[in-house]
Design a protein around this motif. Structure first.
Motif, PDB file in Angstrom:
ATOM      1  N   GLY A  78       0.820  -1.222   0.000  1.00 24.29           N
ATOM      2  CA  GLY A  78       0.000   0.000   0.000  1.00 24.29           C
ATOM      3  C   GLY A  78       0.844   1.258   0.000  1.00 24.29           C
ATOM      4  O   GLY A  78       0.412   2.307   0.474  1.00 24.29           O
ATOM      5  N   GLY A  79       2.052   1.186  -0.535  1.00 22.35           N
ATOM      6  CA  GLY A  79       2.893   2.386  -0.588  1.00 22.35           C
ATOM      7  C   GLY A  79       4.353   2.042  -0.798  1.00 22.35           C
ATOM      8  O   GLY A  79       4.693   0.943  -1.253  1.00 22.35           O
ATOM      9  N   LEU A  80       5.195   2.994  -0.449  1.00 16.68           N
ATOM     10  CA  LEU A  80       6.636   2.885  -0.712  1.00 16.68           C
ATOM     11  C   LEU A  80       7.299   1.840   0.183  1.00 16.68           C
ATOM     12  O   LEU A  80       7.163   1.879   1.408  1.00 16.68           O
ATOM     13  CB  LEU A  80       7.283   4.254  -0.477  1.00 16.68           C
ATOM     14  CG  LEU A  80       8.786   4.346  -0.724  1.00 16.68           C
ATOM     15  CD1 LEU A  80       9.126   4.102  -2.183  1.00 16.68           C
ATOM     16  CD2 LEU A  80       9.308   5.707  -0.274  1.00 16.68           C
ATOM     17  N   SER A  81       8.043   0.928  -0.458  1.00 13.31           N
ATOM     18  CA  SER A  81       8.774  -0.099   0.302  1.00 13.31           C
ATOM     19  C   SER A  81      10.211  -0.191  -0.201  1.00 13.31           C
ATOM     20  O   SER A  81      10.582   0.439  -1.201  1.00 13.31           O
ATOM     21  CB  SER A  81       8.105  -1.468   0.147  1.00 13.31           C
ATOM     22  OG  SER A  81       8.488  -2.050  -1.089  1.00 13.31           O
ATOM     23  N   GLN A  82      10.978  -1.017   0.456  1.00 12.37           N
ATOM     24  CA  GLN A  82      12.378  -1.232   0.057  1.00 12.37           C
ATOM     25  C   GLN A  82      12.462  -1.770  -1.368  1.00 12.37           C
ATOM     26  O   GLN A  82      13.437  -1.506  -2.076  1.00 12.37           O
ATOM     27  CB  GLN A  82      13.048  -2.199   1.051  1.00 12.37           C
ATOM     28  CG  GLN A  82      14.546  -2.356   0.847  1.00 12.37           C
ATOM     29  CD  GLN A  82      15.311  -1.043   0.988  1.00 12.37           C
ATOM     30  OE1 GLN A  82      15.028  -0.247   1.887  1.00 12.37           O
ATOM     31  NE2 GLN A  82      16.255  -0.787   0.082  1.00 12.37           N
ATOM     32  N   ARG A  83      11.451  -2.500  -1.805  1.00 19.70           N
ATOM     33  CA  ARG A  83      11.477  -3.021  -3.189  1.00 19.70           C
ATOM     34  C   ARG A  83      11.527  -1.894  -4.210  1.00 19.70           C
ATOM     35  O   ARG A  83      12.155  -2.016  -5.257  1.00 19.70           O
ATOM     36  CB  ARG A  83      10.235  -3.874  -3.461  1.00 19.70           C
ATOM     37  CG  ARG A  83      10.310  -5.212  -2.810  1.00 19.70           C
ATOM     38  CD  ARG A  83       9.165  -6.104  -3.265  1.00 19.70           C
ATOM     39  NE  ARG A  83       9.051  -7.205  -2.335  1.00 19.70           N
ATOM     40  CZ  ARG A  83       7.947  -7.910  -2.121  1.00 19.70           C
ATOM     41  NH1 ARG A  83       6.849  -7.617  -2.789  1.00 19.70           N
ATOM     42  NH2 ARG A  83       7.940  -8.880  -1.266  1.00 19.70           N
ATOM     43  N   ASP A  84      10.827  -0.799  -3.914  1.00 20.47           N
ATOM     44  CA  ASP A  84      10.842   0.350  -4.823  1.00 20.47           C
ATOM     45  C   ASP A  84      12.219   1.007  -4.847  1.00 20.47           C
ATOM     46  O   ASP A  84      12.713   1.402  -5.904  1.00 20.47           O
ATOM     47  CB  ASP A  84       9.771   1.363  -4.389  1.00 20.47           C
ATOM     48  CG  ASP A  84       8.404   0.722  -4.349  1.00 20.47           C
ATOM     49  OD1 ASP A  84       8.004   0.142  -5.379  1.00 20.47           O
ATOM     50  OD2 ASP A  84       7.756   0.765  -3.289  1.00 20.47           O
ATOM     51  N   VAL A  85      12.803   1.110  -3.674  1.00 15.80           N
ATOM     52  CA  VAL A  85      14.137   1.716  -3.572  1.00 15.80           C
ATOM     53  C   VAL A  85      15.143   0.863  -4.342  1.00 15.80           C
ATOM     54  O   VAL A  85      15.962   1.382  -5.113  1.00 15.80           O
ATOM     55  CB  VAL A  85      14.542   1.848  -2.081  1.00 15.80           C
ATOM     56  CG1 VAL A  85      15.973   2.340  -1.942  1.00 15.80           C
ATOM     57  CG2 VAL A  85      13.567   2.768  -1.351  1.00 15.80           C
ATOM     58  N   ASP A  86      15.058  -0.448  -4.172  1.00 20.27           N
ATOM     59  CA  ASP A  86      15.989  -1.352  -4.872  1.00 20.27           C
ATOM     60  C   ASP A  86      15.809  -1.248  -6.385  1.00 20.27           C
ATOM     61  O   ASP A  86      16.801  -1.205  -7.127  1.00 20.27           O
ATOM     62  CB  ASP A  86      15.762  -2.800  -4.423  1.00 20.27           C
ATOM     63  CG  ASP A  86      16.140  -3.022  -2.968  1.00 20.27           C
ATOM     64  OD1 ASP A  86      16.830  -2.159  -2.376  1.00 20.27           O
ATOM     65  OD2 ASP A  86      15.731  -4.059  -2.408  1.00 20.27           O
ATOM     66  N   LEU A  87      14.559  -1.191  -6.840  1.00 16.30           N
ATOM     67  CA  LEU A  87      14.326  -1.100  -8.289  1.00 16.30           C
ATOM     68  C   LEU A  87      14.787   0.258  -8.821  1.00 16.30           C
ATOM     69  O   LEU A  87      15.378   0.335  -9.905  1.00 16.30           O
ATOM     70  CB  LEU A  87      12.851  -1.361  -8.624  1.00 16.30           C
ATOM     71  CG  LEU A  87      12.504  -1.445 -10.110  1.00 16.30           C
ATOM     72  CD1 LEU A  87      13.357  -2.483 -10.850  1.00 16.30           C
ATOM     73  CD2 LEU A  87      11.018  -1.762 -10.318  1.00 16.30           C
ATOM     74  N   ALA A  88      14.549   1.321  -8.072  1.00 15.89           N
ATOM     75  CA  ALA A  88      15.014   2.654  -8.498  1.00 15.89           C
ATOM     76  C   ALA A  88      16.535   2.650  -8.656  1.00 15.89           C
ATOM     77  O   ALA A  88      17.070   3.168  -9.649  1.00 15.89           O
ATOM     78  CB  ALA A  88      14.582   3.715  -7.481  1.00 15.89           C
ATOM     79  N   GLN A  89      17.237   2.032  -7.716  1.00 13.13           N
ATOM     80  CA  GLN A  89      18.700   1.979  -7.810  1.00 13.13           C
ATOM     81  C   GLN A  89      19.136   1.151  -9.015  1.00 13.13           C
ATOM     82  O   GLN A  89      20.075   1.526  -9.726  1.00 13.13           O
ATOM     83  CB  GLN A  89      19.291   1.396  -6.520  1.00 13.13           C
ATOM     84  CG  GLN A  89      19.401   2.458  -5.437  1.00 13.13           C
ATOM     85  CD  GLN A  89      19.730   1.892  -4.064  1.00 13.13           C
ATOM     86  OE1 GLN A  89      19.537   0.704  -3.802  1.00 13.13           O
ATOM     87  NE2 GLN A  89      20.206   2.746  -3.178  1.00 13.13           N
ATOM     88  N   ALA A  90      18.451   0.068  -9.261  1.00 12.54           N
ATOM     89  CA  ALA A  90      18.802  -0.790 -10.404  1.00 12.54           C
ATOM     90  C   ALA A  90      18.527  -0.058 -11.723  1.00 12.54           C
ATOM     91  O   ALA A  90      19.298  -0.183 -12.685  1.00 12.54           O
ATOM     92  CB  ALA A  90      18.017  -2.091 -10.333  1.00 12.54           C
TER      93      ALA A  90
END
Ligand SMILES: C[C@H](O)[C@H](O)[C@H]1CNC2=NC(N)=NC(=O)C2=N1
Length: 96
Positions: A78-90
């Protein structure tokens, strides 16, 4: 179940992702990418799609000619998680 980031975790993540902007609806990260032409934009999207499929984490995105707008949010959280951060970095690493 993956958790949404806390305020502290978000601030730390955003500091490491200076080219991404926090957005509210959906709660996530956003970045606009501009390329020379459609071919370059679509090539980028293909590479992001392969990353996303491997990570089982998928962007909300749109493309108009040479522009790709990406929003990363975690539906399961339901919002921002570590998965988003990891994908943004990738994704950032793809175009460096
Ligand atoms: C079953 C599958 O693992 C889930 O539906 C995954 C797929 N991709 C996803 N992508 C995003 N952005 N958020 C999710 O919660 C999510 N969940």
């Amino acid at each position: 179940m993956i958790a949404r980031l806390t305020e502290e975790e978000r601030a730390a993540a955003l500091a490491r992702l200076p080219l991404w902007t926090a957005v509210a609806d959906p709660d996530g990260l956003s970045r606009r990418f501009t390329f020379a032409d459609f071919n370059a934009a679509f090539g980028f999207m293909t590479r992001v799609a392969i990353l996303a499929e491997k990570a089982d984490h998928h962007p909300e995105w749109s493309n108009v000619y040479n522009r790709v707008d990406i929003v990363l949010t975690t539906h399961d959280a339901g919002g921002l998680s570590q998965r988003d951060v990891d994908l943004a970095q990738a994704i950032d690493a793809l175009i460096e």
